[in-house]
Design an enzyme around this catalytic site. Structure first.
Site, PDB file in Angstrom:
ATOM      1  N   LYS A 113       7.032  37.405 -38.958  1.00  0.00           N
ATOM      2  CA  LYS A 113       7.892  36.447 -39.651  1.00  0.00           C
ATOM      3  C   LYS A 113       7.077  35.397 -40.415  1.00  0.00           C
ATOM      4  CE  LYS A 113      11.920  37.881 -37.801  1.00  0.00           C
ATOM      5  NZ  LYS A 113      11.488  39.076 -37.028  1.00  0.00           N
TER       6      LYS A 113
HETATM    7  C1  PLP Z   1      11.938  40.226 -36.787  1.00  0.00           C
HETATM    8  C2  PLP Z   1      11.116  41.225 -36.104  1.00  0.00           C
HETATM    9  C3  PLP Z   1      11.361  42.592 -36.259  1.00  0.00           C
HETATM   10  C4  PLP Z   1      12.511  43.133 -37.082  1.00  0.00           C
HETATM   11  O1  PLP Z   1      12.347  42.885 -38.449  1.00  0.00           O
HETATM   12  P1  PLP Z   1      13.598  42.993 -39.427  1.00  0.00           P
HETATM   13  O2  PLP Z   1      13.108  42.522 -40.738  1.00  0.00           O
HETATM   14  O3  PLP Z   1      14.640  42.085 -38.848  1.00  0.00           O
HETATM   15  O4  PLP Z   1      14.037  44.408 -39.423  1.00  0.00           O
HETATM   16  C5  PLP Z   1      10.515  43.476 -35.617  1.00  0.00           C
HETATM   17  N1  PLP Z   1       9.504  43.037 -34.833  1.00  0.00           N
HETATM   18  C6  PLP Z   1       9.263  41.729 -34.657  1.00  0.00           C
HETATM   19  C7  PLP Z   1       8.144  41.321 -33.760  1.00  0.00           C
HETATM   20  C8  PLP Z   1      10.038  40.783 -35.297  1.00  0.00           C
HETATM   21  O5  PLP Z   1       9.790  39.478 -35.118  1.00  0.00           O
END
Ligand code: PLP
Length: 496
Positions: A113
């Site tokens: 993120k």
């Molecule tokens: C947010 C997240 C995901 C999923 O990503 P999306 O863009 O919501 O599909 C997968 N793994 C981790 C560690 C995340 O923080």
């Protein structure tokens, strides 16, 4: 280039307006009116560039109302060596001849993120300034864990912005909770919600679409905005690292420019994999996009049957950031695959809201199958993959990444397709240390969070990421918990 809504093609706004607004008034998501292209000569040029220069190449094609200086300023404030540990920003680790791990977790909160949420605050404040808005922006975030800490970190002490993150009481790891509840900054607030991620997200969406509340806030010179992956300012920076990884693989001699690759992504809200689909549409030679889910496998079913059905059991898993039954960014995919049929998309989304399900047309279903392969890994397969990946390659993956590796292993077995595959690694194993240690067969009983970090580092010869190590010394600043019907009250109380 302008943007319209997935539910209203009469809207035409600039990228800075799309970023400042976050979500369209009728509930749709903003999408670019066309997809810019990147030629193979462009890709060859990008091979010689740094991550920040590659980011400029991609973002300037989408954020056309930003000046080059503005974009450069945003990019260089976000992707620094101090924040990401090195100038590589998102390194590629070769596991074997067909699996390449794209490490997206070298940022301040140790999950992918950060790749978007370190730059979003700068894109947002630049947008607000460009638009001459003199209101305070209030960011509301519903988080399954990683978004919250990354958003709070990215927005801390950014002038003119307040941020409130809601996380489900059940369903974030202890480290994630600590990261959020210790976040410094006079403009940040965190509350747990009694419910799961979908409850938190539904609550935030309800506040966003409450017209009366919007008016009330406006009279106090405040506007709401979103940092969820529905915001275009979050999605567009995620396109960059797929190009960057491809360039890095050319540099290391693993592929030649023009060679096809597959991309495999552990998926929740469908933002990360959608960014890869945009990269494909722009011209990155991607053969298959492999959508990996955990036991909450709504997307696996959508891809194989054409039916989206959220009316099912919800599982809390060791990959909590993927414990999602409503994947918001699917809406953008449906918009693109239906040839921009806003009425059709609106119909699907209304059916989802009212009945919990919709069935896509056979045309959309076959288009999905053309680009995507869907698979899922249950808890046992995930743990087994963590163990096996370590035993075979000496590499420790977190549970989210393990889901992707497991699904890719199954994909290769089923299809025989050994195309070089970029597997998105979305979190540091340290962020989910308990689950990782248990999968590896280590005893975790009686150990607290910090002892677990130490143990993972010591037993597997790894370095604890600095930001996680530092959590130990930080004071807990919020222990708020609210009912899912009281989220608006929490927002009001913080804004007073
Ligand atoms: C947010 C997240 C995901 C999923 O990503 P999306 O863009 O919501 O599909 C997968 N793994 C981790 C560690 C995340 O923080």
């Amino acid at each position: 280039m302008n943007y319209r809504s997935t539910r209203n093609d009469e809207i035409s706004i600039t990228s800075s307006e799309a970023i400042a607004k976050g979500l369209s008034a009728e509930g749709g998501l903003f999408v670019p009116v066309h997809i810019p292209s990147v030629s193979s000569a462009d890709i060859e040029r990008m091979v010689g560039m740094s991550y920040t220069e590659r980011a400029l190449e991609i973002l300037r094609r989408f954020l056309t109302d930003f000046t080059e200086d503005e974009l450069r300023a945003c990019i260089s404030a976000a992707y620094t060596k101090e924040k990401f540990g090195s100038d590589t920003i998102a390194p590629v680790h070769k596991l074997n001849d067909s699996q390449y791990i794209l490490e997206l977790w070298h940022g301040p909160t140790c999950a992918f993120k950060d790749m978007a949420l370190q730059i979003l605050p700068h894109l947002l404040t630049t947008s607000i300034k460009k638009l001459g808005i003199d209101r305070e922006t209030v960011i509301l975030v519903a988080t399954s864990g990683d978004t919250g800490s990354a958003a709070l970190n990215g927005f801390q002490n950014i002038p003119g912005i307040k941020i409130i993150a809601f996380y489900p009481v059940e369903g974030v790891s202890k480290i994630q909770r600590l990261q959020m509840c210790t976040q410094e900054g006079s403009n940040v607030f965190v509350s747990a919600v009694k419910g799961n991620f979908d409850d938190a997200q539904t609550g935030v969406k309800a506040i966003f679409t409450d017209k009366g509340y919007e008016k009330e806030l406006l009279s106090k010179k405040k506007t709401l905005s979103s940092a969820n992956s529905m915001n275009w300012g979050r999605l567009s920076p995620q396109i960059v690292y797929y190009f960057s990884a491809y360039c890095d693989m050319i540099t290391s001699g693993e592929i030649a420019c023009g060679d096809p690759v597959n991309i495999c992504v552990p998926t929740g809200n469908f933002g990360n994999i959608l960014a890869a689909y945009y990269a494909k549409c722009m011209g990155l030679p991607i053969r298959k996009l492999i959508c990996a889910s955990n036991k909450n496998n709504v997307l696996t079913d959508l891809i194989s049957t054409g039916v989206y059905d959220r009316d099912r059991a919800f599982y809390v898993t060791t990959s909590p950031s993927m414990d999602i039954l409503i994947s918001s960014n699917i809406e953008r995919l449906l918009y693109m695959l239906s040839d921009e049929d806003t009425a059709l998309v609106t119909g699907y989304m209304e059916a989802l809201k009212e009945t919990g399900t919709y069935t896509v047309s056979s045309r959309i279903k076959s288009r999905i199958a053309e680009h995507f392969f869907g698979g899922f890994a249950d808890e046992e397969a995930c743990a087994e993959t963590i163990r096996e990946t370590y035993q075979r390659f000496g590499y420790v993956v977190d549970p989210h990444t393990a889901v992707a590796v497991a699904v890719h292993n199954a994909y290769v077995e089923n299809t025989g397709d050994r195309t070089e595959t970029i597997i998105a690694s979305t979190a540091s194993p340290f962020k989910f240390n308990g689950a990782v240690l248990e999968a590896l067969g280590s005893k975790t009983e009686g150990l607290d969070e910090f002892e677990l970090l130490e143990k993972l580092a010591k037993d597997y010869d790894l370095q604890i990421p600095t930001p996680l190590k530092a959590l130990k010394e930080k004071a807990v600043r919020s222990e708020a918990v609210c009912d899912k019907d009281d989220m608006k009250k929490v927002v009001d109380a913080f804004l007073k």
